[in-house]
Scaffold this active site. Structure first.
Site, PDB file in Angstrom:
ATOM      1  N   HIS A 107       9.928  -0.377   7.009  1.00  0.00           N
ATOM      2  CA  HIS A 107      11.298  -0.036   6.620  1.00  0.00           C
ATOM      3  C   HIS A 107      11.932   0.640   7.841  1.00  0.00           C
ATOM      4  O   HIS A 107      11.237   1.308   8.604  1.00  0.00           O
ATOM      5  CB  HIS A 107      11.346   0.999   5.500  1.00  0.00           C
ATOM      6  N   ASP A 110      10.886   4.129   8.400  1.00  0.00           N
ATOM      7  CA  ASP A 110       9.448   4.377   8.625  1.00  0.00           C
ATOM      8  C   ASP A 110       9.209   4.609  10.115  1.00  0.00           C
ATOM      9  O   ASP A 110       8.366   5.415  10.488  1.00  0.00           O
ATOM     10  CB  ASP A 110       8.592   3.147   8.262  1.00  0.00           C
ATOM     11  N   GLU A 238      11.693  -8.785  -3.599  1.00  0.00           N
ATOM     12  CA  GLU A 238      10.423  -8.316  -4.170  1.00  0.00           C
ATOM     13  C   GLU A 238      10.671  -7.771  -5.567  1.00  0.00           C
ATOM     14  O   GLU A 238      11.250  -6.697  -5.740  1.00  0.00           O
ATOM     15  CB  GLU A 238       9.848  -7.222  -3.253  1.00  0.00           C
ATOM     16  N   GLU A 274       4.258  -8.675  -5.563  1.00  0.00           N
ATOM     17  CA  GLU A 274       3.289  -7.578  -5.415  1.00  0.00           C
ATOM     18  C   GLU A 274       2.451  -7.453  -6.680  1.00  0.00           C
ATOM     19  O   GLU A 274       2.977  -7.467  -7.792  1.00  0.00           O
ATOM     20  CB  GLU A 274       4.023  -6.266  -5.117  1.00  0.00           C
ATOM     21  N   HIS A 277       3.254  -4.661  -9.186  1.00  0.00           N
ATOM     22  CA  HIS A 277       4.543  -4.878  -9.851  1.00  0.00           C
ATOM     23  C   HIS A 277       4.388  -5.876 -10.996  1.00  0.00           C
ATOM     24  O   HIS A 277       5.029  -5.738 -12.044  1.00  0.00           O
ATOM     25  CB  HIS A 277       5.582  -5.397  -8.849  1.00  0.00           C
ATOM     26  N   ASP A 302       2.565  -8.884  -1.490  1.00  0.00           N
ATOM     27  CA  ASP A 302       2.182  -7.495  -1.238  1.00  0.00           C
ATOM     28  C   ASP A 302       0.906  -7.244  -2.024  1.00  0.00           C
ATOM     29  O   ASP A 302       0.898  -7.329  -3.252  1.00  0.00           O
ATOM     30  CB  ASP A 302       3.284  -6.523  -1.679  1.00  0.00           C
ATOM     31  N   ASP A 313       2.675   2.709 -10.505  1.00  0.00           N
ATOM     32  CA  ASP A 313       2.355   1.938  -9.319  1.00  0.00           C
ATOM     33  C   ASP A 313       1.388   2.735  -8.440  1.00  0.00           C
ATOM     34  O   ASP A 313       1.812   3.507  -7.592  1.00  0.00           O
ATOM     35  CB  ASP A 313       3.684   1.684  -8.583  1.00  0.00           C
ATOM     36  N   ASP A 315      -0.745   1.566  -6.256  1.00  0.00           N
ATOM     37  CA  ASP A 315      -0.867   0.994  -4.902  1.00  0.00           C
ATOM     38  C   ASP A 315      -2.257   1.174  -4.299  1.00  0.00           C
ATOM     39  O   ASP A 315      -2.402   1.647  -3.161  1.00  0.00           O
ATOM     40  CB  ASP A 315       0.174   1.624  -3.956  1.00  0.00           C
TER      41      ASP A 315
HETATM   42  C1  XUL Z   1       7.608  -0.278  -3.806  1.00  0.00           C
HETATM   43  C2  XUL Z   1       7.313  -1.342  -2.828  1.00  0.00           C
HETATM   44  C3  XUL Z   1       8.020  -1.264  -1.524  1.00  0.00           C
HETATM   45  C4  XUL Z   1       8.421  -2.598  -0.970  1.00  0.00           C
HETATM   46  C5  XUL Z   1       9.252  -2.520   0.279  1.00  0.00           C
HETATM   47  O1  XUL Z   1       6.923  -0.380  -4.990  1.00  0.00           O
HETATM   48  O2  XUL Z   1       6.507  -2.203  -3.080  1.00  0.00           O
HETATM   49  O3  XUL Z   1       7.194  -0.605  -0.626  1.00  0.00           O
HETATM   50  O4  XUL Z   1       7.315  -3.386  -0.689  1.00  0.00           O
HETATM   51  O5  XUL Z   1      10.369  -1.733   0.144  1.00  0.00           O
HETATM   52 CO    CO Z   2       5.755  -3.829  -1.998  1.00  0.00          CO
END
Ligand code: XUL
Ligand code: CO
Length: 442
Positions: A107, A110, A238, A274, A277, A302, A313, A315
């Site tokens: 991003h 970032d 996304e 993702e 998600h 993702d 989430d 992750d």
């Molecule tokens: C948030 C997510 C973000 C996107 C990019 O859940 O997945 O990191 O991948 O903005």
């Molecule tokens: Co993502």
């Protein structure tokens, strides 16, 4: 101000991660991922196209709503924003080179912290894009996608492109313009939109139709700008159903596809899907991939996993080879990644506070995907799985079934046929049999 020491080694004592094979007990080696090994016509590296997510591994320091950061990253110590950003970028490229990732994703904010004024933020970005260009050249690491963070700054609390205040939309537009410029300057292959704040908390104060029209207008503007500047890559959306918004507009694959169709964006946009998600949308990941593949818009992935015991989430790095094999079956059958890849949008746990943990996490995720790739490829080569699935639809391959598919029959024809053939024999779906085919190769 103290001069920055360039070329600091941050991951001391850890060298390049190499493939050592299944017998290796070296925790800092790959046991399954051999980048140059062929799987079918492509090498593992060409199939999987791994990317490291800048935000999780080099920015996120483990703070959560209940506690302070736990990760004392040595690249975040300078009080000068550009020194800090350059140290962070040195660390990122050192990591990506050592792990052997061909790609990364970021991003805008970032790569450098946002400043108080827009002007200063743009200046900082310019400096860091130039630095990234040099780092990419030295290392050979490429940009899979760039994006703009349109969710952290408080100005986006009511949305970015869908904010009810036009002034905020202008700020979002500025960030997207700059992030597209950065992506082009760095040879980025894709550009991502994840609309974490594009949604609503309460319908009572929200004109959903108007907000969605604004989002479409915004995406058209971004597409037009990018194309005019010479960006030939793919724009990716996304999907995520919720978090941080209660209801996010880009809910899931099907919702985004119908949005893209409604607003005539299918030619330029694909999906970045993702895992976690999909879980939040109450879908399996392979469902999300298949919906996109069937519409011809499976763009990129993702990779992470959620947690079976909670509903947010988390992750986490992927490790479930069986589930990944189901995902890779969809990817391979749709022709594999072309512009897209597998971005580790995953973070080490808050209490994984050693720098080496970032390596263990990526090694685990990469090896799990390598196993899934080989398993999925072998299942397709073996052919029983595809043969049995095709056989289930065999009644449509000839005779009246074929005529039905070719639009040669009417509803009354179906009635007449039902009367002639009588009650159909029961045919098993054989789900367990199919599952056992997968188990055989995983
Ligand atoms: C948030 C997510 C973000 C996107 C990019 O859940 O997945 O990191 O991948 O903005
Ligand atoms: Co993502």
């Amino acid at each position: 101000m103290k001069e920055r020491t360039a070329g600091n080694e941050f991951f001391k004592g850890i060298g390049p991660i190499r493939f050592e094979g299944i017998k290796s007990d070296n925790p800092l080696a790959f046991r399954f991922y051999n980048p140059t090994a062929k799987v079918g016509k492509k090498t593992m590296e060409q199939h999987l196209r791994f990317a490291v997510a800048y935000w999780h591994s080099f920015c996120g320091t483990g703070g959560d709503p209940f506690g302070l950061p736990t990760k004392n990253f040595p690249w975040l110590t300078s009080s000068d924003p550009i020194h800090r950003a350059k140290d962070k970028m040195d660390a990122a490229f050192e990591f990506m080179t050592k792990i052997g990732a061909p790609f990364y994703c970021f991003h805008d904010y970032d790569i450098v912290d946002e400043a108080i004024t827009l002007k200063e933020s743009e200046k900082r970005l310019e400096t860091m894009v130039a630095y990234a260009k040099q780092k990419q050249k030295e290392s050979g690491v490429k940009l899979l996608w760039g994006t703009a963070n349109l969710f952290s700054n408080p100005r986006y609390m009511n949305g970015a492109a869908t904010n009810p205040d036009f002034h905020v939309v202008c700020h979002a537009g500025t960030q997207v313009k700059n992030a597209i410029d950065a992506t082009i300057a760095l040879g980025g292959i894709n550009y991502v939109f994840w609309g974490g704040r594009e949604g609503y908390l309460s319908l009572l104060n929200t004109d959903m139709k108007r907000e969605q029209e604004h989002m479409a207008r915004f995406l058209h503007m971004a597409r037009d700008y990018g194309r005019k500047q010479g960006f030939n890559g793919t724009f990716l959306i996304e999907p995520k159903p919720m978090e941080p918004s209660k209801h996010q507009y880009d809910f899931d694959s099907a919702t985004v596809i119908s949005f893209l169709r409604e607003y005539d964006l299918m030619d330029d946009f694909k999906l970045n899907l993702e895992v976690n998600h999909a879980t939040l949308a109450h879908h399996t990941f392979q469902h999300e991939l298949q919906v996109a593949a069937d519409a011809g818009v499976l763009g990129s992935m993702d990779a992470n996993r959620g947690d079976y015991q909670n509903g947010w989430d988390t992750d986490q790095f992927p490790n479930n080879v069986y589930e990944l094999t189901e995902a890779m079956l969809v990817v391979l059958q749709s022709g594999g990644f072309t512009a897209g890849g597998i971005n580790f949008d995953a973070k080490t746990r808050r209490n994984s506070s050693d720098l080496a943990d970032i390596f263990y996490a990526h090694i685990g995720g990469i090896d799990a995907f390598a196993r899934a790739l080989v398993a999925a490829h072998t299942i397709l080569e073996d052919g029983e799985y595809t043969k049995l699935r095709k056989q289930r639809y065999g009644t449509f391959d000839s005779g009246k079934g074929k005529e039905f598919e070719r639009n040669k029959l009417s509803l009354t024809d179906l009635r007449d046929l039902a009367h002639t053939t009588g009650e159909p024999a029961q045919i098993s779906g054989r789900q367990e049999y199919f599952e056992n085919i997968l188990s055989k190769f995983v």
